[in-house]
Design a protein around this motif. Structure first.
Motif, PDB file in Angstrom:
ATOM      1  N   ASP A 195       8.734  10.733  41.139  1.00 23.56           N
ATOM      2  CA  ASP A 195       8.734  12.266  41.438  1.00 23.56           C
ATOM      3  C   ASP A 195       8.010  12.183  42.653  1.00 23.56           C
ATOM      4  O   ASP A 195       8.436  12.831  43.529  1.00 23.56           O
ATOM      5  CB  ASP A 195       8.069  13.248  40.620  1.00 23.56           C
ATOM      6  N   ASP A 196       7.026  11.529  42.986  1.00 20.53           N
ATOM      7  CA  ASP A 196       6.245  11.391  44.520  1.00 20.53           C
ATOM      8  C   ASP A 196       6.718  10.295  45.103  1.00 20.53           C
ATOM      9  O   ASP A 196       6.085   9.968  45.959  1.00 20.53           O
ATOM     10  CB  ASP A 196       5.014  11.554  44.147  1.00 20.53           C
ATOM     11  N   GLY A 197       7.772   9.782  45.050  1.00 18.33           N
ATOM     12  CA  GLY A 197       8.079   8.609  45.663  1.00 18.33           C
ATOM     13  C   GLY A 197       8.940   8.976  46.947  1.00 18.33           C
ATOM     14  O   GLY A 197       8.838   9.983  47.364  1.00 18.33           O
ATOM     15  N   SER A 198       9.829   7.889  47.132  1.00 20.56           N
ATOM     16  CA  SER A 198      10.449   8.037  48.390  1.00 20.56           C
ATOM     17  C   SER A 198      12.060   8.131  48.161  1.00 20.56           C
ATOM     18  O   SER A 198      12.733   7.064  47.715  1.00 20.56           O
ATOM     19  CB  SER A 198      10.163   6.727  49.209  1.00 20.56           C
ATOM     20  N   ALA A 199      12.608   9.224  48.550  1.00 18.59           N
ATOM     21  CA  ALA A 199      14.064   9.078  48.514  1.00 18.59           C
ATOM     22  C   ALA A 199      14.871   8.325  49.233  1.00 18.59           C
ATOM     23  O   ALA A 199      15.907   7.774  48.806  1.00 18.59           O
ATOM     24  CB  ALA A 199      14.700  10.889  48.706  1.00 18.59           C
ATOM     25  N   ARG A 200      14.079   7.830  50.350  1.00 22.05           N
ATOM     26  CA  ARG A 200      14.664   6.931  51.152  1.00 22.05           C
ATOM     27  C   ARG A 200      14.811   5.519  50.624  1.00 22.05           C
ATOM     28  O   ARG A 200      15.711   4.808  50.641  1.00 22.05           O
ATOM     29  CB  ARG A 200      14.035   6.679  52.613  1.00 22.05           C
ATOM     30  N   VAL A 201      13.733   5.250  49.812  1.00 27.06           N
ATOM     31  CA  VAL A 201      13.696   3.931  49.080  1.00 27.06           C
ATOM     32  C   VAL A 201      14.531   4.085  48.030  1.00 27.06           C
ATOM     33  O   VAL A 201      15.343   3.016  47.774  1.00 27.06           O
ATOM     34  CB  VAL A 201      12.094   3.711  48.660  1.00 27.06           C
ATOM     35  N   ILE A 202      14.860   4.805  47.292  1.00 29.70           N
ATOM     36  CA  ILE A 202      15.691   5.000  46.186  1.00 29.70           C
ATOM     37  C   ILE A 202      17.114   4.895  46.635  1.00 29.70           C
ATOM     38  O   ILE A 202      17.856   3.855  46.180  1.00 29.70           O
ATOM     39  CB  ILE A 202      15.484   6.376  45.489  1.00 29.70           C
ATOM     40  N   ASN A 203      17.406   5.343  47.706  1.00 21.31           N
ATOM     41  CA  ASN A 203      18.649   5.361  48.333  1.00 21.31           C
ATOM     42  C   ASN A 203      18.916   4.034  48.822  1.00 21.31           C
ATOM     43  O   ASN A 203      19.962   3.313  48.795  1.00 21.31           O
ATOM     44  CB  ASN A 203      19.106   6.451  49.635  1.00 21.31           C
ATOM     45  N   HIS A 204      17.906   3.328  49.470  1.00 18.48           N
ATOM     46  CA  HIS A 204      18.071   1.881  49.905  1.00 18.48           C
ATOM     47  C   HIS A 204      18.630   0.903  48.704  1.00 18.48           C
ATOM     48  O   HIS A 204      19.023   0.176  48.855  1.00 18.48           O
ATOM     49  CB  HIS A 204      16.738   1.548  50.545  1.00 18.48           C
ATOM     50  N   LEU A 205      17.620   1.251  47.626  1.00 16.74           N
ATOM     51  CA  LEU A 205      17.751   0.276  46.510  1.00 16.74           C
ATOM     52  C   LEU A 205      19.229   0.617  45.751  1.00 16.74           C
ATOM     53  O   LEU A 205      19.926  -0.454  45.432  1.00 16.74           O
ATOM     54  CB  LEU A 205      16.605   0.393  45.571  1.00 16.74           C
ATOM     55  N   LEU A 206      19.536   1.733  45.727  1.00 17.27           N
ATOM     56  CA  LEU A 206      20.955   1.995  45.071  1.00 17.27           C
ATOM     57  C   LEU A 206      22.026   1.451  45.973  1.00 17.27           C
ATOM     58  O   LEU A 206      23.065   0.909  45.339  1.00 17.27           O
ATOM     59  CB  LEU A 206      21.047   3.658  44.891  1.00 17.27           C
ATOM     60  N   GLN A 207      22.206   1.647  47.302  1.00 20.25           N
ATOM     61  CA  GLN A 207      22.789   1.074  47.972  1.00 20.25           C
ATOM     62  C   GLN A 207      23.004  -0.614  47.885  1.00 20.25           C
ATOM     63  O   GLN A 207      24.081  -0.916  47.652  1.00 20.25           O
ATOM     64  CB  GLN A 207      22.488   1.407  49.596  1.00 20.25           C
ATOM     65  N   ARG A 208      21.884  -1.205  47.785  1.00 23.32           N
ATOM     66  CA  ARG A 208      21.927  -2.625  47.682  1.00 23.32           C
ATOM     67  C   ARG A 208      22.500  -2.929  46.283  1.00 23.32           C
ATOM     68  O   ARG A 208      23.153  -3.900  46.105  1.00 23.32           O
ATOM     69  CB  ARG A 208      20.470  -3.038  47.911  1.00 23.32           C
TER      70      ARG A 208
END
Length: 208
Positions: A113-126
């Motif tokens: 919940d306190d993480g990074s939406a950008r990191v999540i999106n980066h990983l999902l794209q990969r």
């Protein structure tokens, strides 16, 4: 034309910054980590930080590349084909959840919940790109400006896998990786079959 190799000074600076962030993530939430915290821990100045990264989230994605690579490699984003004798494919999910459990503090900090939406999106794209590449048969789908293929089936499977990981972390990783793999594998097989993955040998009764 080959890329120019990173000079030793740049490599040392980036390594120090990335190591500092990984250490800090083990101590507090990502949202509570500042550029000043990182540069102080790394022993470099702020100008050096901004020579290499735009902000903390940019550094987070870069500093976890190796771990993300391991997650993407372990992810069954594309279900493997049946074994040569026509049996069902091996279940890779226990290895995936074992990897997540091994790095649980890091993933919880970045994907929680306190993480990074950008990191999540980066990983999902990969993971989506990996699913697209591995899928068989795979259509030639056009990619967007970021190089991500427009492959709704691959995105759906990648999202299901990543969503299960995030939920497991949120609940404190209940059950063993083996139990998680056994519970989710039939669901993934069903999704993959509907999405057009080859989960049976050509010519086998189940394959039609």
């Amino acid at each position: 034309m080959s890329a120019r190799p990173m000079d030793p000074r740049t490599r040392r600076s980036r390594s120090a910054l990335e190591s500092a962030l990984r250490e800090l993530i083990a101590e507090r939430d990502l949202s509570q980590i500042s550029v000043s915290d990182i540069t102080k821990r790394a022993g470099v100045n702020r100008s050096t930080f901004y020579e290499h990264y735009t902000d903390v989230h940019d550094l987070a994605a870069a500093s976890c590349t190796t771990v993300f690579d391991e997650l993407v490699a372990a992810s069954p984003a594309a279900v493997p084909p049946a074994t040569p004798d026509g049996g069902p494919p091996d279940n890779p999910l226990p290895d995936l959840f074992a990897h997540v459990a091994e790095h649980a503090p890091l993933y919880r900090a970045l994907l929680g919940d306190d993480g990074s939406a950008r990191v999540i999106n980066h990983l999902l794209q990969r993971m989506t790109v990996t699913a697209h590449i591995r899928r068989s048969p795979a259509p030639e789908d056009p990619a967007d400006a970021a190089g991500t293929p427009h492959d709704p089936a691959a995105a759906f499977v990648a999202g299901a896998v990543l969503g299960s990981v995030v939920d497991w972390l949120r609940h404190g990783c209940p059950g063993t990786p083996q139990e998680m793999g056994a519970a989710l594998w039939p669901l993934l097989i069903g999704i993959a079959a509907a999405a057009g993955w080859e989960t049976e040998r050509p010519g086998s009764p189940a394959a039609g």
